[in-house]
Scaffold this motif. Structure first.
Motif, short mmCIF file in Angstrom:
data_model
loop_
_atom_site.label_atom_id
_atom_site.label_comp_id
_atom_site.label_asym_id
_atom_site.label_seq_id
_atom_site.Cartn_x
_atom_site.Cartn_y
_atom_site.Cartn_z
N ALA A 175 0.83 -1.20 0.00
CA ALA A 175 0.00 0.00 0.00
C ALA A 175 0.87 1.26 0.00
O ALA A 175 0.58 2.23 -0.71
N ALA A 176 1.96 1.23 0.80
CA ALA A 176 2.85 2.38 0.84
C ALA A 176 3.53 2.60 -0.51
O ALA A 176 3.68 3.74 -0.98
N THR A 177 3.93 1.49 -1.15
CA THR A 177 4.56 1.60 -2.46
C THR A 177 3.59 2.17 -3.49
O THR A 177 3.94 3.04 -4.30
N ARG A 178 2.34 1.68 -3.44
CA ARG A 178 1.34 2.19 -4.38
C ARG A 178 1.06 3.66 -4.13
O ARG A 178 0.89 4.44 -5.08
N THR A 179 1.00 4.04 -2.84
CA THR A 179 0.78 5.45 -2.52
C THR A 179 1.93 6.30 -3.03
O THR A 179 1.71 7.38 -3.60
#
Length: 375
Positions: A175-179
Motif C-alpha cells: 500500500a505504501a509503495t502504491r501510494t
C-alpha cells in the motif's frame, strides 16, 4: 448462555476447518480412552470451532463449527478447571442443552486448553452415549493429551499470527509503495502540466503584441520549432460564407510570408479542412494512414509524417480557422501533446481575432468618404 470468567477473543486462533494434527490427536484420544467421541474445541465470541474431531456426526463434521448456544464447554472456560460428568443428563445446567438433547451426549469429560497467555480458550473433550465412571487413569490420560493439544495449539496459533503479521506488513508495504507511486505519478503529471502551462504562457505573451498576419505566422513558426519540434505548421482561414480555405505555411528553414501557400475547399478530405469544418481536433498518426483517410493530404503539408489539426476559434470575427502542426518523424499524439496543440490553436485564435478585426477596421476607415464641412 453461561458467562465465562474472562473476555472471550473475538475470533478463534484457528479457522473452522479440519486440522490434520488435531484430527490425529482426537483419534488417539478415542482409542486410548475407548470413547465414542473426542473433540478439540476452540471458543470465541463468534462461536466454537473444531480443528480436531473424531466421531463427530454430520453436518458438524463438515462444518467444523457450532454456535455458542450448543456449547457444553463454557463452564470449563469460566472456571479454568476440568469438568467430569458420569451422566450429563443429571446435570441441572446441561441436561436441556442441545449437546445432550441433539447429540446424545451422556458421559462427558473436558480439560481446558490455554493460549500462550494462560487464558483458557478451548477444551479437549470426550463423550459417550452411555453413563461412565471416569477413572483416575482415564483423567490422567486425558490431562496429558490436553497438555499436548494445548502446546500444539499455542505453537500453531503463534505460527498463524506470525504469518498474518508478515502478510499485514507486506500489505502495508505494498500500500505504501502504491501510494508513493501514485504520488510520484501525480508529481510528474503536475510538473508536466506546469511545463505545458509555462510553454503556453510564453506563446500567449509572444502573440499578444501581434498586429498583422505575418506577426502571427512568425510566432507560430517559433513555437512549433521549439518547444514542439515540429517541421511545418499550416494556418487556414475561411471567410464568412466562403467555401474556400486559404492556407499559409510556416516551414522549418523558410521565413514565414503572407503569401498563400495553397488553397483548399472546406469540403476537402484534408485534416485541416475537417478541423475547421467540424470544429474538432483531427490527428494523423502516419502519412500513409492519413492519405488513406484524407486523400487531399497528399497536396500538403510536404514532408510531414505525423500531424495534428485543431480548430481555431475566433471570438469576435465571424471567419472560421484552423491550425495544423506536422512533424517530419512519427510522433505519439498523446494527451499532453494534443493539449499543447489545442492551447496553441486557442491563443492563435485570440491573436488572429484581433488581427482580422484591426484589418477590417482599417479597410472600413479607408473606404469612408471624407466629411465636408459647410462654411
Amino acid at each position: 448462555m453461561e458467562s465465562t470468567g474472562h473476555e472471550l477473543p473475538t475470533w478463534a486462533p484457528l479457522p473452522a476447518r479440519a486440522d490434520e494434527g488435531f484430527d490425529e490427536l482426537a483419534a488417539r484420544v478415542c482409542a486410548e480412552l475407548r470413547v465414542q467421541r473426542a473433540l478439540v474445541v476452540l471458543v470465541s465470541k463468534s462461536g466454537q470451532v473444531f480443528p480436531g474431531a473424531a466421531g463427530l456426526p454430520e453436518p458438524w463434521e463438515t462444518r467444523r463449527s457450532m454456535p455458542l448456544s450448543h456449547s457444553m464447554n463454557l463452564r470449563v472456560l469460566s472456571t479454568g478447571r476440568p469438568l467430569v460428568l458420569r451422566d450429563a443428563r443429571e446435570d441441572p445446567q446441561l441436561r436441556d442443552s442441545p449437546g445432550v438433547l441433539d447429540m446424545q451426549i451422556v458421559a462427558y469429560a473436558a480439560m481446558p486448553l490455554a493460549d500462550v497467555h494462560g487464558r483458557p480458550i478451548g477444551v479437549l473433550s470426550v463423550s459417550d452415549d452411555q453413563p461412565r465412571d471416569w477413572s483416575a487413569r482415564d483423567l490422567a490420560t486425558l490431562h496429558g493429551l490436553a497438555a499436548e493439544a494445548a502446546r500444539r495449539l499455542q505453537f500453531q496459533a503463534l505460527e498463524l499470527a506470525e504469518r498474518e503479521a508478515v502478510a499485514t506488513a507486506a500489505r502495508a508495504a505494498l500500500a505504501a509503495t502504491r501510494t508513493a507511486d501514485s504520488a510520484r505519478a501525480a508529481y510528474v503529471e503536475a510538473e508536466a502540466a506546469a511545463d505545458r502551462a509555462r510553454v503556453v504562457a510564453r506563446l500567449s505573451q509572444d502573440l499578444q503584441p501581434a498586429e498583422t498576419l505575418l506577426d502571427v505566422l512568425r510566432s507560430i513558426d517559433r513555437f512549433v520549432r521549439s518547444p514542439l519540434g515540429a517541421s511545418v505548421a499550416l494556418l487556414g482561414l475561411a471567410e464568412t460564407g466562403s467555401t474556400d480555405l486559404r492556407v499559409w505555411a510556416a516551414v522549418t528553414g523558410t521565413p514565414p510570408t503572407t503569401r498563400v501557400a495553397t488553397g483548399l475547399y472546406l469540403s476537402d478530405a484534408h485534416p485541416l479542412a475537417t478541423a475547421v469544418r467540424e470544429r474538432r481536433p483531427v490527428p494523423v498518426g502516419s502519412r500513409a494512414a492519413g492519405e488513406a483517410e484524407f486523400p487531399a493530404l497528399a497536396r500538403f503539408p510536404v514532408g510531414a509524417e505525423t500531424a495534428l489539426a485543431a480548430p481555431v476559434v475566433l471570438g469576435q470575427h465571424t471567419a472560421a480557422a484552423g491550425l495544423l502542426v506536422g512533424w517530419g518523424e512519427t510522433r505519439d499524439l498523446d494527451a499532453p501533446l494534443s493539449a499543447v496543440v489545442t492551447d496553441l490553436a486557442r491563443h492563435v485564435g485570440h491573436a488572429l481575432d484581433r488581427v482580422l478585426l484591426r484589418a477590417q477596421r482599417m479597410r472600413l476607415g479607408a473606404a469612408s468618404p471624407p466629411v465636408s464641412v459647410s462654411a
